[in-house]
Design a protein around this motif. Structure first.
Motif, mmCIF file in Angstrom:
data_model
loop_
_atom_site.group_PDB
_atom_site.id
_atom_site.type_symbol
_atom_site.label_atom_id
_atom_site.label_comp_id
_atom_site.label_asym_id
_atom_site.label_seq_id
_atom_site.Cartn_x
_atom_site.Cartn_y
_atom_site.Cartn_z
ATOM 1 N N ALA A 64 -4.008 15.148 -4.801
ATOM 2 C CA ALA A 64 -3.932 13.710 -5.029
ATOM 3 C C ALA A 64 -4.650 13.366 -6.341
ATOM 4 O O ALA A 64 -5.623 14.027 -6.710
ATOM 5 N N PRO A 65 -4.179 12.346 -7.052
ATOM 6 C CA PRO A 65 -3.050 11.476 -6.715
ATOM 7 C C PRO A 65 -1.717 12.074 -7.175
ATOM 8 O O PRO A 65 -1.697 12.993 -8.003
ATOM 9 N N ASP A 66 -0.612 11.538 -6.633
ATOM 10 C CA ASP A 66 0.703 11.950 -7.105
ATOM 11 C C ASP A 66 0.882 11.488 -8.547
ATOM 12 O O ASP A 66 0.361 10.435 -8.960
ATOM 13 N N VAL A 67 1.631 12.275 -9.311
ATOM 14 C CA VAL A 67 1.706 12.034 -10.756
ATOM 15 C C VAL A 67 2.999 12.648 -11.281
ATOM 16 O O VAL A 67 3.616 13.496 -10.627
ATOM 17 N N SER A 68 3.417 12.250 -12.476
ATOM 18 C CA SER A 68 4.566 12.895 -13.123
ATOM 19 C C SER A 68 4.084 14.124 -13.875
ATOM 20 O O SER A 68 2.893 14.271 -14.182
ATOM 21 N N TRP A 69 5.015 14.997 -14.204
ATOM 22 C CA TRP A 69 4.645 16.162 -15.027
ATOM 23 C C TRP A 69 4.064 15.705 -16.368
ATOM 24 O O TRP A 69 3.120 16.304 -16.889
ATOM 25 N N ALA A 70 4.647 14.649 -16.922
ATOM 26 C CA ALA A 70 4.169 14.165 -18.222
ATOM 27 C C ALA A 70 2.726 13.667 -18.129
ATOM 28 O O ALA A 70 1.884 13.980 -18.992
ATOM 29 N N ASP A 71 2.426 12.920 -17.071
ATOM 30 C CA ASP A 71 1.058 12.425 -16.917
ATOM 31 C C ASP A 71 0.089 13.552 -16.544
ATOM 32 O O ASP A 71 -1.103 13.506 -16.893
ATOM 33 N N ALA A 119 -6.352 15.658 -22.135
ATOM 34 C CA ALA A 119 -7.534 14.797 -22.218
ATOM 35 C C ALA A 119 -8.787 15.565 -21.813
ATOM 36 O O ALA A 119 -9.814 15.514 -22.503
ATOM 37 N N GLN A 120 -8.689 16.296 -20.695
ATOM 38 C CA GLN A 120 -9.859 17.050 -20.234
ATOM 39 C C GLN A 120 -10.188 18.230 -21.151
ATOM 40 O O GLN A 120 -11.349 18.613 -21.277
ATOM 41 N N PRO A 150 -6.747 17.565 -1.773
ATOM 42 C CA PRO A 150 -7.734 17.861 -2.822
ATOM 43 C C PRO A 150 -7.551 16.982 -4.056
ATOM 44 O O PRO A 150 -6.442 16.552 -4.367
ATOM 45 N N ASP A 151 -8.638 16.720 -4.732
ATOM 46 C CA ASP A 151 -8.629 15.965 -5.975
ATOM 47 C C ASP A 151 -8.273 16.932 -7.114
ATOM 48 O O ASP A 151 -9.120 17.712 -7.565
ATOM 49 N N TRP A 152 -7.045 16.882 -7.563
ATOM 50 C CA TRP A 152 -6.620 17.875 -8.556
ATOM 51 C C TRP A 152 -7.288 17.682 -9.920
ATOM 52 O O TRP A 152 -7.462 18.647 -10.672
ATOM 53 N N LYS A 153 -7.688 16.450 -10.221
ATOM 54 C CA LYS A 153 -8.349 16.231 -11.510
ATOM 55 C C LYS A 153 -9.703 16.927 -11.548
ATOM 56 O O LYS A 153 -10.087 17.508 -12.569
ATOM 57 N N ALA A 154 -10.436 16.887 -10.436
ATOM 58 C CA ALA A 154 -11.724 17.571 -10.371
ATOM 59 C C ALA A 154 -11.542 19.082 -10.442
ATOM 60 O O ALA A 154 -12.297 19.785 -11.120
ATOM 61 N N GLU A 155 -10.514 19.565 -9.750
ATOM 62 C CA GLU A 155 -10.248 21.005 -9.772
ATOM 63 C C GLU A 155 -9.810 21.454 -11.163
ATOM 64 O O GLU A 155 -10.179 22.543 -11.623
ATOM 65 N N LEU A 156 -9.044 20.616 -11.844
ATOM 66 C CA LEU A 156 -8.625 20.925 -13.211
ATOM 67 C C LEU A 156 -9.846 21.110 -14.108
ATOM 68 O O LEU A 156 -9.897 22.039 -14.923
ATOM 69 N N SER A 157 -10.837 20.256 -13.934
ATOM 70 C CA SER A 157 -12.070 20.373 -14.712
ATOM 71 C C SER A 157 -12.744 21.724 -14.484
ATOM 72 O O SER A 157 -13.182 22.392 -15.430
#
Length: 283
Positions: free
Chosen positions: A210-217, A224-225, A266-273
């Motif tokens: 989460a959250p749902d997102v497009s491939w572009a976003d 950004a990260q 899971p929070d994918w943005k946190a995992e991406l970091s």
């Protein structure tokens, strides 16, 4: 002892980090093109549970080689499930949002009618049906858009492209939940544990980031990260044709997984970091 099919894939790699005491079978020890050998491996090992983290994941290649893909994604997990059922032990099998047609914008419920768009989805659906038909204690865990610091995935592809390109065009009309492989691995282990204690939890579940997102976003967040200056231009799927049609809607309703097992999206943005740190990508 937990027996895991898969050794080098994204989820299998994360499983080895989380559960090094488990036994991992690579292709040289259990080739999914030989379902009987997979069943025999379970019968010989007599594990407390088995997890299938191996699969045919080449979506486009499956269009030309559907028979082989269906053996790997269909017949093999069905044989594993029957072997587990014979021993009375839980079997956890990873499936995909590709079993749905990708229509609409509403997250797919676990009991929504399946209607795969292509060979890969059809092969995975055969596997799901085979696991259920085996009649044993099982969990089918549908997931989507898997990424990690290992293997080939969207995050690593975007990072590689951004090293030499200042501008990228990325599909923006496919929406889904990027899912960290580490979170999938942890979920599989917890589900196997709970199934052993409460076989009534058998069934089909959804698990996506989460959250749902497009491939572009998703790409924009990666850049950004990572501190990359690469810009992203939205394009429709029609502008990036592939042999296999991708679902436009990969959103999945994961409520049943949270309610039954206490496992949240899971929070994918946190995992991406975390993954960027592992890859030593610095702003």
């Amino acid at each position: 002892m937990i027996l895991v099919f898969g050794k080098t894939g994204q989820v299998a790699t994360e499983l080895q980090a989380l559960a090094p005491e488990a036994v991992y079978l690579g292709r040289d020890q259990a080739d999914l093109m030989d379902p009987a050998a997979c069943a025999a491996a379970i019968a010989a090992a007599k594990p407390a549970a088995a997890i299938n983290a191996a699969a045919w994941t080449a979506v486009d290649k499956a269009e030309a080689e559907e028979v082989a893909a269906t053996v790997v994604n269909g017949a093999a997990p069905a044989a594993m499930a029957r072997a587990c059922a014979a021993l009375g032990v839980p079997f956890v099998h990873i499936s995909t949002d590709y079993v749905f047609d990708g229509a609409g914008e509403t997250p797919f419920a676990v009991d929504h009618p399946t209607a795969p768009l292509g060979a890969y989805g059809r092969s995975k659906l055969v596997g799901e049906e085979g696991v259920r038909a085996a009649g044993g204690v099982h969990a089918i865990l549908r997931t989507s858009w898997v990424f990690s610091a290992h293997g080939a995935n969207f995050v690593k592809t975007m990072l590689r492209l951004s090293e030499t390109r200042a501008h990228l065009t990325v599909v923006a009309d496919q929406i889904g939940g990027p899912t960290p492989a580490r979170a999938i691995a942890a979920a599989c282990l917890e589900i196997a544990r709970q199934l052993a204690a409460d076989p009534a939890k058998s069934g089909t579940y959804h698990f996506s980031g989460a959250p749902d997102v497009s491939w572009a976003d998703f790409a924009r967040e990666i850049f950004a990260q990572a501190g990359r200056a690469t810009t992203v231009e939205d394009i429709p799927s029609a502008a990036y044709p592939t042999p296999a049609k991708r679902p436009s809607n990969s959103r999945m309703d994961c409520a049943r997984t949270a309610e039954t097992f206490g496992i949240a999206r899971p929070d994918w943005k946190a995992e991406l970091s975390d993954i960027l740190k592992i890859l030593e990508i610095k702003k």
